[in-house]
Design a protein around this motif. Sequence first.
Motif, short mmCIF file in Angstrom:
data_model
loop_
_atom_site.label_atom_id
_atom_site.label_comp_id
_atom_site.label_asym_id
_atom_site.label_seq_id
_atom_site.Cartn_x
_atom_site.Cartn_y
_atom_site.Cartn_z
N GLN A 228 34.54 22.64 46.68
CA GLN A 228 33.72 22.78 45.49
C GLN A 228 32.81 23.99 45.63
OE1 GLN A 228 31.67 19.22 44.57
NE2 GLN A 228 30.57 20.07 42.84
N THR A 229 32.77 24.80 44.60
CA THR A 229 31.88 25.95 44.55
C THR A 229 30.97 25.79 43.35
OG1 THR A 229 33.55 27.36 45.53
CG2 THR A 229 31.77 28.46 44.41
N THR A 230 29.67 25.82 43.57
CA THR A 230 28.74 25.66 42.46
C THR A 230 28.03 26.96 42.11
OG1 THR A 230 27.00 24.99 43.99
CG2 THR A 230 28.32 23.24 42.97
N LEU B 201 41.86 36.00 32.52
CA LEU B 201 41.62 34.58 32.74
C LEU B 201 42.07 33.81 31.51
CD1 LEU B 201 40.36 32.39 34.56
CD2 LEU B 201 38.24 32.74 33.30
N LEU B 202 43.11 33.00 31.69
CA LEU B 202 43.59 32.14 30.62
C LEU B 202 42.97 30.77 30.83
CD1 LEU B 202 45.48 31.74 28.19
CD2 LEU B 202 47.25 31.05 29.83
N GLU B 203 42.18 30.34 29.87
CA GLU B 203 41.43 29.10 30.01
C GLU B 203 41.93 28.05 29.04
OE1 GLU B 203 36.79 27.56 29.82
OE2 GLU B 203 37.26 29.65 29.40
N LYS B 204 42.22 26.88 29.58
CA LYS B 204 42.58 25.72 28.75
C LYS B 204 41.36 24.82 28.76
CE LYS B 204 45.40 22.66 26.82
NZ LYS B 204 46.45 22.81 25.88
N TYR C 195 45.34 34.52 35.81
CA TYR C 195 44.52 33.44 36.37
C TYR C 195 44.36 32.35 35.32
CZ TYR C 195 43.65 36.87 39.95
OH TYR C 195 43.83 37.77 40.97
N VAL C 196 44.73 31.15 35.68
CA VAL C 196 44.69 30.02 34.75
C VAL C 196 43.56 29.09 35.18
CG1 VAL C 196 45.95 28.04 33.84
CG2 VAL C 196 47.14 30.20 34.26
N LEU C 197 42.66 28.84 34.26
CA LEU C 197 41.51 27.98 34.51
C LEU C 197 41.69 26.71 33.69
CD1 LEU C 197 38.62 27.55 35.65
CD2 LEU C 197 37.78 28.65 33.59
N ILE C 198 41.65 25.56 34.37
CA ILE C 198 41.80 24.28 33.70
C ILE C 198 40.89 23.29 34.40
CG2 ILE C 198 43.76 23.55 35.08
CD1 ILE C 198 44.93 22.37 32.44
N ASP C 199 40.37 22.35 33.63
CA ASP C 199 39.46 21.35 34.18
C ASP C 199 40.22 20.42 35.12
OD1 ASP C 199 37.06 19.97 34.52
OD2 ASP C 199 37.52 18.58 32.91
N VAL D 294 43.09 28.28 38.91
CA VAL D 294 41.67 28.15 39.22
C VAL D 294 41.19 26.87 38.55
CG1 VAL D 294 39.39 29.22 38.99
CG2 VAL D 294 41.42 30.65 39.20
N THR D 295 40.47 26.02 39.28
CA THR D 295 39.97 24.78 38.69
C THR D 295 38.46 24.75 38.75
OG1 THR D 295 40.17 23.63 40.79
CG2 THR D 295 42.00 23.42 39.26
N VAL D 296 37.85 24.14 37.76
CA VAL D 296 36.41 23.94 37.73
C VAL D 296 36.17 22.52 38.22
CG1 VAL D 296 34.37 23.79 36.28
CG2 VAL D 296 36.08 25.55 35.85
#
Length: 139
Positions: A53-55, A66-69, A98-102, A127-129
Motif C-alpha cells: 500500500q502506498t498512501t 493512464l487509462l482509469e476505470k 497504464y491501467v488504473l482500477i479500484d 496500477v491499483t488504488v
Amino acid sequence: MARKSPLLPPAPAREKPDMALAIVNVVLLLIMFFLATGALFNRAAPSSVSLSQTTDLAVTQLPKPLLEKRPDGGLYLDDAPVTPDALGNALAPVGDVYVLIDKTAPAFELTSLLALPGLSGHDIVLVTVHSQPEAGPQP
C-alpha cells in the motif's frame, strides 16, 4: 539313435497379466489424494491477501497515458473522459498503457476492459488504488 518325444506335452505359454488396470487404479488413487489434500490446504489458507500500500503517491504522479476505470463505470484517459470506440485512436502513438482500477472492482470488469480493441498491441501495466489517504487529526 533317434530321440524320442517327451512323455509330457509341452506346457502352455503363460499369459502375462494386464497391468493397465493396476496403473489406472494407482492414477485414480493419486488424483483422489491430491484433491483431498488440496481441499484441506485451501481451508487452511488465509482468506485475505495483504497487498502493498502506498498512501503518499497522488494520482497526478502516475505515469502517462493512464487509462482509469472509475467505480461509477466511467472510462478516463489522462483524466479526460473517453469512449471505448475512441480509445484506439487516442492510444495509437504510445506503447505502454497504464491501467488504473479500484481494488474492489470485480475481475470481469478488468478482463472486459483489457479486451477492448483499442488496447490490442499495447503493453499493459496494471496500477491499483488500495486506499485514499484519510484526513486524520492534525497536531
